[in-house]
Motif scaffolding. Structure first.
Motif, PDB file in Angstrom:
ATOM      1  N   VAL A 170     -64.130  11.635 -10.581  1.00  0.00           N
ATOM      2  CA  VAL A 170     -62.908  12.119 -11.444  1.00  0.00           C
ATOM      3  C   VAL A 170     -62.500  13.133 -10.668  1.00  0.00           C
ATOM      4  CG1 VAL A 170     -61.918  12.731 -13.761  1.00  0.00           C
ATOM      5  CG2 VAL A 170     -63.702  11.006 -13.637  1.00  0.00           C
ATOM      6  N   ILE A 171     -61.023  13.096 -10.468  1.00  0.00           N
ATOM      7  CA  ILE A 171     -60.261  14.344  -9.658  1.00  0.00           C
ATOM      8  C   ILE A 171     -59.375  14.679 -10.905  1.00  0.00           C
ATOM      9  CG2 ILE A 171     -58.632  14.973  -8.029  1.00  0.00           C
ATOM     10  CD1 ILE A 171     -60.825  13.924  -6.584  1.00  0.00           C
ATOM     11  N   PHE A 172     -59.597  16.049 -10.929  1.00  0.00           N
ATOM     12  CA  PHE A 172     -58.554  16.728 -12.241  1.00  0.00           C
ATOM     13  C   PHE A 172     -57.378  17.378 -11.289  1.00  0.00           C
ATOM     14  CE2 PHE A 172     -57.508  20.276 -14.824  1.00  0.00           C
ATOM     15  CZ  PHE A 172     -56.940  19.777 -15.881  1.00  0.00           C
ATOM     16  N   MET A 173     -56.284  17.107 -11.681  1.00  0.00           N
ATOM     17  CA  MET A 173     -55.033  17.730 -11.133  1.00  0.00           C
ATOM     18  C   MET A 173     -54.298  18.518 -12.085  1.00  0.00           C
ATOM     19  SD  MET A 173     -53.330  15.204  -8.226  1.00  0.00           S
ATOM     20  CE  MET A 173     -52.179  16.278  -7.696  1.00  0.00           C
ATOM     21  N   ALA A 174     -53.890  19.942 -11.624  1.00  0.00           N
ATOM     22  CA  ALA A 174     -52.928  20.580 -12.347  1.00  0.00           C
ATOM     23  C   ALA A 174     -51.896  21.408 -11.390  1.00  0.00           C
ATOM     24  CB  ALA A 174     -53.630  21.451 -13.143  1.00  0.00           C
ATOM     25  N   ASP A 175     -50.618  21.396 -11.644  1.00  0.00           N
ATOM     26  CA  ASP A 175     -49.721  22.176 -11.007  1.00  0.00           C
ATOM     27  C   ASP A 175     -49.908  21.800  -9.303  1.00  0.00           C
ATOM     28  OD1 ASP A 175     -48.543  23.132 -13.306  1.00  0.00           O
ATOM     29  OD2 ASP A 175     -50.105  25.064 -13.147  1.00  0.00           O
ATOM     30  N   GLY A 176     -50.152  20.693  -9.126  1.00  0.00           N
ATOM     31  CA  GLY A 176     -49.950  20.188  -7.547  1.00  0.00           C
ATOM     32  C   GLY A 176     -51.324  20.435  -7.040  1.00  0.00           C
ATOM     33  N   ALA A 177     -52.460  20.890  -7.643  1.00  0.00           N
ATOM     34  CA  ALA A 177     -53.667  21.205  -7.061  1.00  0.00           C
ATOM     35  C   ALA A 177     -54.965  20.397  -7.466  1.00  0.00           C
ATOM     36  CB  ALA A 177     -53.846  22.622  -6.957  1.00  0.00           C
ATOM     37  N   ILE A 178     -55.784  20.118  -6.573  1.00  0.00           N
ATOM     38  CA  ILE A 178     -57.012  19.524  -7.404  1.00  0.00           C
ATOM     39  C   ILE A 178     -57.792  20.787  -7.713  1.00  0.00           C
ATOM     40  CG2 ILE A 178     -59.422  18.551  -6.856  1.00  0.00           C
ATOM     41  CD1 ILE A 178     -57.706  16.755  -4.747  1.00  0.00           C
ATOM     42  N   LEU A 225     -58.959  15.616   0.366  1.00  0.00           N
ATOM     43  CA  LEU A 225     -59.419  14.442  -0.272  1.00  0.00           C
ATOM     44  C   LEU A 225     -60.010  13.427   0.495  1.00  0.00           C
ATOM     45  CD1 LEU A 225     -60.019  13.313  -3.332  1.00  0.00           C
ATOM     46  CD2 LEU A 225     -57.810  12.358  -3.126  1.00  0.00           C
ATOM     47  N   THR A 226     -61.342  13.029   0.563  1.00  0.00           N
ATOM     48  CA  THR A 226     -61.849  11.905   1.354  1.00  0.00           C
ATOM     49  C   THR A 226     -62.336  10.804   0.182  1.00  0.00           C
ATOM     50  OG1 THR A 226     -62.202  13.452   2.952  1.00  0.00           O
ATOM     51  CG2 THR A 226     -63.426  11.092   2.747  1.00  0.00           C
ATOM     52  N   ILE A 227     -61.559   9.762   0.487  1.00  0.00           N
ATOM     53  CA  ILE A 227     -62.132   8.522  -0.101  1.00  0.00           C
ATOM     54  C   ILE A 227     -62.840   7.565   0.603  1.00  0.00           C
ATOM     55  CG2 ILE A 227     -61.246   6.548  -1.870  1.00  0.00           C
ATOM     56  CD1 ILE A 227     -58.846   8.711  -2.229  1.00  0.00           C
ATOM     57  N   LYS A 228     -64.094   7.390  -0.016  1.00  0.00           N
ATOM     58  CA  LYS A 228     -64.793   6.414   1.011  1.00  0.00           C
ATOM     59  C   LYS A 228     -64.488   4.930   0.605  1.00  0.00           C
ATOM     60  CE  LYS A 228     -68.680   9.615   0.893  1.00  0.00           C
ATOM     61  NZ  LYS A 228     -69.668   9.970  -0.005  1.00  0.00           N
ATOM     62  N   ARG A 229     -64.931   4.130   1.467  1.00  0.00           N
ATOM     63  CA  ARG A 229     -64.826   2.500   1.396  1.00  0.00           C
ATOM     64  C   ARG A 229     -65.728   2.264   0.128  1.00  0.00           C
ATOM     65  NH1 ARG A 229     -62.758  -0.533   5.443  1.00  0.00           N
ATOM     66  NH2 ARG A 229     -63.434   0.900   7.102  1.00  0.00           N
ATOM     67  N   GLY A 230     -64.972   1.490  -0.685  1.00  0.00           N
ATOM     68  CA  GLY A 230     -65.951   1.176  -1.920  1.00  0.00           C
ATOM     69  C   GLY A 230     -65.884   2.157  -3.063  1.00  0.00           C
ATOM     70  N   GLU A 231     -65.271   3.226  -2.933  1.00  0.00           N
ATOM     71  CA  GLU A 231     -65.369   4.302  -3.862  1.00  0.00           C
ATOM     72  C   GLU A 231     -63.971   3.961  -4.988  1.00  0.00           C
ATOM     73  OE1 GLU A 231     -66.162   9.049  -4.142  1.00  0.00           O
ATOM     74  OE2 GLU A 231     -65.015   8.423  -2.675  1.00  0.00           O
ATOM     75  N   VAL A 232     -64.281   4.109  -6.107  1.00  0.00           N
ATOM     76  CA  VAL A 232     -63.310   4.200  -7.280  1.00  0.00           C
ATOM     77  C   VAL A 232     -63.347   5.775  -7.819  1.00  0.00           C
ATOM     78  CG1 VAL A 232     -62.773   3.446  -9.501  1.00  0.00           C
ATOM     79  CG2 VAL A 232     -64.094   1.879  -7.638  1.00  0.00           C
ATOM     80  N   VAL A 233     -61.818   6.273  -7.517  1.00  0.00           N
ATOM     81  CA  VAL A 233     -61.568   7.540  -7.783  1.00  0.00           C
ATOM     82  C   VAL A 233     -60.614   7.498  -9.050  1.00  0.00           C
ATOM     83  CG1 VAL A 233     -60.651   9.715  -7.029  1.00  0.00           C
ATOM     84  CG2 VAL A 233     -62.241   8.503  -5.650  1.00  0.00           C
ATOM     85  N   VAL A 234     -60.970   8.166  -9.963  1.00  0.00           N
ATOM     86  CA  VAL A 234     -59.688   8.198 -11.041  1.00  0.00           C
ATOM     87  C   VAL A 234     -59.345   9.685 -10.953  1.00  0.00           C
ATOM     88  CG1 VAL A 234     -59.561   8.683 -13.840  1.00  0.00           C
ATOM     89  CG2 VAL A 234     -60.771   6.832 -12.825  1.00  0.00           C
ATOM     90  N   VAL A 235     -57.794   9.692 -11.151  1.00  0.00           N
ATOM     91  CA  VAL A 235     -57.037  10.888 -11.018  1.00  0.00           C
ATOM     92  C   VAL A 235     -56.475  11.027 -12.323  1.00  0.00           C
ATOM     93  CG1 VAL A 235     -55.248  12.114  -9.798  1.00  0.00           C
ATOM     94  CG2 VAL A 235     -56.547  10.654  -8.355  1.00  0.00           C
ATOM     95  N   ILE A 236     -56.917  12.482 -12.881  1.00  0.00           N
ATOM     96  CA  ILE A 236     -56.216  12.536 -14.344  1.00  0.00           C
ATOM     97  C   ILE A 236     -55.797  14.140 -14.358  1.00  0.00           C
ATOM     98  CG2 ILE A 236     -58.723  13.562 -14.729  1.00  0.00           C
ATOM     99  CD1 ILE A 236     -58.472  12.436 -17.295  1.00  0.00           C
ATOM    100  N   GLY A 237     -54.927  14.245 -15.331  1.00  0.00           N
ATOM    101  CA  GLY A 237     -54.214  15.601 -15.262  1.00  0.00           C
ATOM    102  C   GLY A 237     -53.020  15.472 -16.013  1.00  0.00           C
ATOM    103  N   PRO A 238     -52.501  16.619 -16.510  1.00  0.00           N
ATOM    104  CA  PRO A 238     -51.124  16.647 -17.173  1.00  0.00           C
ATOM    105  C   PRO A 238     -49.908  16.169 -16.751  1.00  0.00           C
ATOM    106  CG  PRO A 238     -52.043  18.872 -16.966  1.00  0.00           C
ATOM    107  CD  PRO A 238     -53.009  18.115 -16.112  1.00  0.00           C
ATOM    108  N   SER A 239     -49.076  15.741 -17.284  1.00  0.00           N
ATOM    109  CA  SER A 239     -47.671  15.085 -16.768  1.00  0.00           C
ATOM    110  C   SER A 239     -47.121  16.217 -15.843  1.00  0.00           C
ATOM    111  CB  SER A 239     -46.917  14.895 -18.152  1.00  0.00           C
ATOM    112  OG  SER A 239     -45.733  14.590 -17.497  1.00  0.00           O
TER     113      SER A 239
END
Ligand code: ADP
Ligand code: MG
Length: 256
Positions: free
Chosen positions: A222-230, A38-52
């Motif tokens: 938006v990054i969607f995660m499940a079971d520890g993976a993107i 995962l690379t997050i650039k300066r000024g970028e807004v990344v939302v991480v979403i996914g099950p508990s």
């Protein structure tokens, strides 16, 4: 508004700021982060979403080394996160973190809470720290509450203080881990509004949230995660209207 917008705009937007390279982490047998790139650039807004339980909090905690990783590397502004010691403390100060529970010091006033990091860690002069703290409290809309104690404020106000406290350290990136999920519904918007402002002023942000309104207004990705993976990443528009993986479709079907 305050100095933040000018500070961040002077830096080159769009350069890699946070880079996770083949990151793996296990809790015993549980492979909680699986080859995260995962690379997050300066000024970028990344939302991480996914099950508990999908590893969102662990990801945030790994980025400021509240959790160690077993494989791979995490770099912040070109510097690899050190394992421990003074270098780690310095680098960690560059990463602001806001949790679900506000974690303010109960026996310190709102103003003291915001001044503490700058005076103790950054060694700023008290008068300078106070001026800056008051500016930040005004900016998040709780300037009038400076002399009060956390318990005298609503949850929404306390969370805005927690954001001001993080900003006082002048972090390069802000991590938010479900910042509104412990709040009463009527207080969610006042916190999200502060976060949207911050995003629009160019702050680099990683935000774990299921607040779609925020994602649509402020997120670049938006990054969607499940079971520890993107599992999937996309623009908010595409992700919410046209999720590709079955996992994401299933998840969105449950929360929307
Ligand atoms: P999320 O934030 O997406 O809900 P977490 O990162 O909190 O997920 O947790 C991911 C998984 O790791 C869960 O199965 C959780 O139970 C487990 N876990 C989290 N912290 C620990 C820990 N300190 N020790 C063992 N297991 C943990
Ligand atoms: Mg979590």
């Amino acid at each position: 508004m305050t100095a933040l917008s000018s500070e961040t705009s002077e830096l080159a937007q769009g350069e890699p700021l946070v880079v996770l390279d083949h990151v793996d982490k296990w809790f015993g047998d549980l492979h909680v982060l699986q080859d995260i790139n995962l690379t997050i650039k300066r000024g970028e807004v990344v939302v991480v979403i996914g099950p508990s339980g999908s590893g969102k909090s662990t990801l945030c905690r790994a980025i400021n080394r509240l959790e160690s990783i077993n494989k791979g590397s995490i770099t912040l502004d070109g510097k690899k996160l050190p394992e421990e010691g003074k270098a780690l403390a310095q680098l960690r100060a560059e990463v602001g973190m806001v949790f679900q529970s506000f974690n303010l010091f109960a026996h310190k006033t709102i103003l003291e809470n915001v001044m503490l990091g700058p005076t103790k860690v950054r060694k700023h002069k008290k008068a300078d720290a106070e001026k800056k703290a008051r500016e930040l409290l005004d900016r998040v809309g709780v300037g009038q509450q400076a002399a009060k104690y956390p318990a005298q404020l609503s949850g929404g106000q306390q969370q805005r203080v927690a954001i001001a406290r993080s900003l006082a350290m002048e972090p390069k990136v802000m991590l938010f881990d479900e910042p509104t999920s412990a709040l009463d519904p009527e207080m969610i918007k006042e916190v999200l509004d502060v976060m949207v402002d911050l995003a629009h002023q160019g702050m680099t942000m990683i935000v774990v949230t299921h607040e779609m309104g925020f994602a649509r207004t402020a997120a670049d990705r938006v990054i969607f995660m499940a079971d520890g993976a993107i599992v999937e990443e996309n623009t908010p528009e595409e992700f919410f209207t046209n999720p590709k993986s079955e996992r994401a479709k299933d998840f969105l079907g449950k929360i929307l």
